[in-house]
Design a protein around this motif. Structure first.
Motif, PDB file in Angstrom:
ATOM      1  N   LEU A   1       0.833  -1.202   0.000  1.00 11.90           N
ATOM      2  CA  LEU A   1       0.000   0.000   0.000  1.00 11.90           C
ATOM      3  C   LEU A   1       0.869   1.253   0.000  1.00 11.90           C
ATOM      4  CD1 LEU A   1      -2.752  -0.992   2.606  1.00 11.90           C
ATOM      5  CD2 LEU A   1      -2.573  -1.577   0.177  1.00 11.90           C
ATOM      6  N   ILE A   2       1.928   1.223   0.802  1.00  6.90           N
ATOM      7  CA  ILE A   2       2.839   2.374   0.847  1.00  6.90           C
ATOM      8  C   ILE A   2       3.555   2.524  -0.486  1.00  6.90           C
ATOM      9  CG2 ILE A   2       4.805   3.391   2.045  1.00  6.90           C
ATOM     10  CD1 ILE A   2       2.167   3.242   3.664  1.00  6.90           C
ATOM     11  N   ASP A   3       3.957   1.413  -1.071  1.00  8.33           N
ATOM     12  CA  ASP A   3       4.607   1.467  -2.388  1.00  8.33           C
ATOM     13  C   ASP A   3       3.667   2.096  -3.423  1.00  8.33           C
ATOM     14  OD1 ASP A   3       6.871   0.289  -1.366  1.00  8.33           O
ATOM     15  OD2 ASP A   3       6.386  -1.727  -2.085  1.00  8.33           O
ATOM     16  N   ALA A   4       2.386   1.713  -3.377  1.00 12.16           N
ATOM     17  CA  ALA A   4       1.412   2.273  -4.314  1.00 12.16           C
ATOM     18  C   ALA A   4       1.218   3.764  -4.062  1.00 12.16           C
ATOM     19  CB  ALA A   4       0.083   1.531  -4.192  1.00 12.16           C
ATOM     20  N   ALA A   5       1.176   4.148  -2.788  1.00  7.45           N
ATOM     21  CA  ALA A   5       0.960   5.555  -2.448  1.00  7.45           C
ATOM     22  C   ALA A   5       2.099   6.435  -2.939  1.00  7.45           C
ATOM     23  CB  ALA A   5       0.796   5.696  -0.936  1.00  7.45           C
ATOM     24  N   ARG A   6       3.315   5.901  -2.913  1.00  4.32           N
ATOM     25  CA  ARG A   6       4.483   6.705  -3.312  1.00  4.32           C
ATOM     26  C   ARG A   6       4.435   7.110  -4.779  1.00  4.32           C
ATOM     27  NH1 ARG A   6       9.450   3.337  -2.159  1.00  4.32           N
ATOM     28  NH2 ARG A   6      10.543   5.233  -2.822  1.00  4.32           N
ATOM     29  N   ASP A   7       3.657   6.396  -5.588  1.00  7.59           N
ATOM     30  CA  ASP A   7       3.516   6.755  -6.994  1.00  7.59           C
ATOM     31  C   ASP A   7       2.496   7.873  -7.200  1.00  7.59           C
ATOM     32  OD1 ASP A   7       5.367   4.855  -7.831  1.00  7.59           O
ATOM     33  OD2 ASP A   7       3.845   3.293  -8.059  1.00  7.59           O
ATOM     34  N   ILE A   8       1.801   8.259  -6.135  1.00  9.92           N
ATOM     35  CA  ILE A   8       0.681   9.193  -6.269  1.00  9.92           C
ATOM     36  C   ILE A   8       0.914  10.511  -5.553  1.00  9.92           C
ATOM     37  CG2 ILE A   8      -1.788   9.491  -5.742  1.00  9.92           C
ATOM     38  CD1 ILE A   8      -1.964   6.376  -5.969  1.00  9.92           C
ATOM     39  N   LEU A   9       1.510  10.467  -4.379  1.00  9.30           N
ATOM     40  CA  LEU A   9       1.697  11.682  -3.584  1.00  9.30           C
ATOM     41  C   LEU A   9       2.908  11.524  -2.681  1.00  9.30           C
ATOM     42  CD1 LEU A   9      -1.061  11.828  -0.774  1.00  9.30           C
ATOM     43  CD2 LEU A   9      -0.122   9.748  -1.739  1.00  9.30           C
ATOM     44  N   PRO A  10       3.429  12.618  -2.127  1.00  6.04           N
ATOM     45  CA  PRO A  10       4.568  12.501  -1.218  1.00  6.04           C
ATOM     46  C   PRO A  10       4.207  11.682   0.026  1.00  6.04           C
ATOM     47  CG  PRO A  10       4.242  14.780  -1.911  1.00  6.04           C
ATOM     48  CD  PRO A  10       3.034  14.024  -2.353  1.00  6.04           C
ATOM     49  N   VAL A  11       5.118  10.804   0.419  1.00  9.94           N
ATOM     50  CA  VAL A  11       4.945   9.997   1.634  1.00  9.94           C
ATOM     51  C   VAL A  11       6.114  10.294   2.562  1.00  9.94           C
ATOM     52  CG1 VAL A  11       4.699   7.686   2.606  1.00  9.94           C
ATOM     53  CG2 VAL A  11       3.742   8.189   0.339  1.00  9.94           C
ATOM     54  N   VAL A  12       5.807  10.672   3.797  1.00  7.41           N
ATOM     55  CA  VAL A  12       6.824  10.997   4.788  1.00  7.41           C
ATOM     56  C   VAL A  12       6.812   9.915   5.860  1.00  7.41           C
ATOM     57  CG1 VAL A  12       7.656  12.698   6.460  1.00  7.41           C
ATOM     58  CG2 VAL A  12       6.513  13.461   4.349  1.00  7.41           C
ATOM     59  N   ALA A  13       7.974   9.332   6.120  1.00  4.68           N
ATOM     60  CA  ALA A  13       8.086   8.231   7.070  1.00  4.68           C
ATOM     61  C   ALA A  13       8.462   8.745   8.453  1.00  4.68           C
ATOM     62  CB  ALA A  13       9.131   7.232   6.591  1.00  4.68           C
ATOM     63  N   HIS A  14       7.804   8.197   9.466  1.00  4.71           N
ATOM     64  CA  HIS A  14       8.058   8.560  10.857  1.00  4.71           C
ATOM     65  C   HIS A  14       8.242   7.270  11.658  1.00  4.71           C
ATOM     66  CE1 HIS A  14       6.439  12.666  10.010  1.00  4.71           C
ATOM     67  NE2 HIS A  14       5.615  11.997   9.222  1.00  4.71           N
ATOM     68  N   GLY A  15       9.474   6.951  12.041  1.00  8.66           N
ATOM     69  CA  GLY A  15       9.739   5.739  12.808  1.00  8.66           C
ATOM     70  C   GLY A  15       9.355   5.906  14.265  1.00  8.66           C
TER      71      GLY A  15
ATOM     72  N   SER B   1      22.978   8.095  14.806  1.00 10.70           N
ATOM     73  CA  SER B   1      22.640   7.142  15.870  1.00 10.70           C
ATOM     74  C   SER B   1      22.469   7.887  17.195  1.00 10.70           C
ATOM     75  CB  SER B   1      23.738   6.087  16.004  1.00 10.70           C
ATOM     76  OG  SER B   1      23.851   5.315  14.836  1.00 10.70           O
ATOM     77  N   GLY B   2      21.856   7.241  18.143  1.00 15.95           N
ATOM     78  CA  GLY B   2      21.762   7.835  19.475  1.00 15.95           C
ATOM     79  C   GLY B   2      20.759   8.968  19.546  1.00 15.95           C
ATOM     80  N   ASP B   3      21.223  10.157  19.882  1.00 15.29           N
ATOM     81  CA  ASP B   3      20.330  11.275  20.187  1.00 15.29           C
ATOM     82  C   ASP B   3      19.450  11.664  19.002  1.00 15.29           C
ATOM     83  OD1 ASP B   3      21.376  11.364  22.720  1.00 15.29           O
ATOM     84  OD2 ASP B   3      22.657  13.119  22.364  1.00 15.29           O
ATOM     85  N   VAL B   4      20.001  11.656  17.797  1.00 20.67           N
ATOM     86  CA  VAL B   4      19.212  12.057  16.632  1.00 20.67           C
ATOM     87  C   VAL B   4      18.055  11.090  16.407  1.00 20.67           C
ATOM     88  CG1 VAL B   4      19.247  12.428  14.134  1.00 20.67           C
ATOM     89  CG2 VAL B   4      21.150  13.238  15.542  1.00 20.67           C
TER      90      VAL B   4
ATOM     91  N   PHE C   1      12.235   9.456  17.196  1.00 23.41           N
ATOM     92  CA  PHE C   1      11.203   8.648  17.849  1.00 23.41           C
ATOM     93  C   PHE C   1      10.237   9.543  18.636  1.00 23.41           C
ATOM     94  CE2 PHE C   1      14.260   4.788  18.235  1.00 23.41           C
ATOM     95  CZ  PHE C   1      13.885   4.340  16.984  1.00 23.41           C
ATOM     96  N   LYS C   2      10.777  10.493  19.366  1.00 19.76           N
ATOM     97  CA  LYS C   2       9.941  11.372  20.182  1.00 19.76           C
ATOM     98  C   LYS C   2       8.984  12.176  19.313  1.00 19.76           C
ATOM     99  CE  LYS C   2      10.227  14.946  23.770  1.00 19.76           C
ATOM    100  NZ  LYS C   2      11.152  15.763  24.602  1.00 19.76           N
ATOM    101  N   ALA C   3       9.484  12.707  18.206  1.00 16.89           N
ATOM    102  CA  ALA C   3       8.634  13.480  17.299  1.00 16.89           C
ATOM    103  C   ALA C   3       7.571  12.595  16.656  1.00 16.89           C
ATOM    104  CB  ALA C   3       9.494  14.152  16.228  1.00 16.89           C
TER     105      ALA C   3
ATOM    106  N   LEU D   1       1.873  10.750  16.433  1.00 15.12           N
ATOM    107  CA  LEU D   1       0.924   9.657  16.660  1.00 15.12           C
ATOM    108  C   LEU D   1      -0.121  10.060  17.695  1.00 15.12           C
ATOM    109  CD1 LEU D   1       0.416   6.673  15.812  1.00 15.12           C
ATOM    110  CD2 LEU D   1       1.760   6.004  17.813  1.00 15.12           C
ATOM    111  N   SER D   2       0.329  10.710  18.765  1.00 17.62           N
ATOM    112  CA  SER D   2      -0.594  11.173  19.799  1.00 17.62           C
ATOM    113  C   SER D   2      -1.517  12.267  19.263  1.00 17.62           C
ATOM    114  CB  SER D   2       0.195  11.687  21.005  1.00 17.62           C
ATOM    115  OG  SER D   2      -0.664  12.203  21.998  1.00 17.62           O
ATOM    116  N   ARG D   3      -0.961  13.160  18.481  1.00 17.52           N
ATOM    117  CA  ARG D   3      -1.739  14.279  17.933  1.00 17.52           C
ATOM    118  C   ARG D   3      -2.913  13.794  17.093  1.00 17.52           C
ATOM    119  NH1 ARG D   3       0.640  19.022  13.867  1.00 17.52           N
ATOM    120  NH2 ARG D   3      -1.355  20.095  13.527  1.00 17.52           N
ATOM    121  N   VAL D   4      -2.689  12.747  16.309  1.00 19.29           N
ATOM    122  CA  VAL D   4      -3.747  12.249  15.435  1.00 19.29           C
ATOM    123  C   VAL D   4      -4.539  11.120  16.083  1.00 19.29           C
ATOM    124  CG1 VAL D   4      -2.444  12.928  13.392  1.00 19.29           C
ATOM    125  CG2 VAL D   4      -2.251  10.563  14.249  1.00 19.29           C
TER     126      VAL D   4
END
Length: 231
Positions: free
Chosen positions: A24-38, A154-157, A162-164, A169-172
């Motif tokens: 689904l994500i692969d299909a979406a990338r062909d249509i609009l910008p997708v931003v990943a949040h780990g 790695s580490g702090d970044v 993750f925090k962001a 996730l909480s906001r939505v």
């Protein structure tokens, strides 16, 4: 604020349902910008060493994911990685690698997809730096640049990322991984992926005809992994 729709994908590289949603994500990338949040599902105190108990716990979930989505789970995973008691499931290293690939070449989601395949189909240890470097090399990324950026991020970044991601996730009001959110004109709509699992063409068609965002009260029925592990 943007009038152009953007899809936010809140994921974890060790989330089985995220792997299930990969087409689904692969299909979406062909249509609009997708931003990943780990989201760091199995990072820090939640990282897990592979054990017989872990294998017995995750296998039924993985088999259900395969049945629902058609995504392949290989013998290298079921009979290799899940029996390797020297392996550790840790979300931080592969998430760092995704951030690096995005920074270096705008290819973070591509690397994520390759890592998901490496983990679930091939049974490779994607929490190991050597494996991450090997996959980056297979993609054609500059290994020296990747190694240097990986050390810096790695580490702090990664922890800040993750925090962001958790804050978004909480906001939505997202409940777990994956959570997919359509943003347009400052409004956010959580998308229920449930009806589209295993149906990337239908998901792509829905995205193409989606004219706007109606609100944030979408009822989500799709299965997902919890914030600190797959349930």
């Amino acid at each position: 604020m943007t009038a152009t729709p953007v899809l936010h994908y809140i994921y974890d590289p060790l989330c089985g349902w995220c792997y299930g949603a990969k087409p689904l994500i692969d299909a979406a990338r062909d249509i609009l910008p997708v931003v990943a949040h780990g989201g760091g599902m199995m990072a820090g105190a939640h990282r897990r060493a592979v054990s017989a108990q872990l294998r017995d716990y995750v296998m039924p979930h993985d088999q259900r994911i395969a049945q629902c989505t058609g995504q392949p789970f290989g013998e290298g995973y079921f009979e290799g990685l899940l029996r390797d008691t020297t392996a550790v499931f840790d979300s931080a290293p592969p998430t760092t690698a995704v951030l690096v690939a995005e920074q270096l070449a705008g290819r973070g989601l591509e690397l994520l997809g390759r890592l998901q395949t490496a983990h679930y189909a091939e049974g490779r240890r994607i929490a190991d730096k050597d494996v991450l470097l090997a996959v980056a090399t297979e993609m054609g990324l500059d290994v020296d640049a990747f190694r240097a950026a990986y050390a810096a991020m790695s580490g702090d970044v990664t922890q800040a990322h993750f925090k962001a991601s958790r804050a978004l996730l909480s906001r939505v009001a997202g409940q777990g991984f994956p959570t997919v959110v359509l943003e347009q004109s400052g409004q956010y709509q959580v998308i229920d992926l449930g009806p589209y699992l295993g149906k990337p063409e239908a998901f792509a068609a829905w995205l193409r005809q989606c004219a706007g965002v109606t609100g944030t009260d979408t009822i989500v029925s799709a299965p997902a992994c919890g914030l600190d592990g797959c349930q």
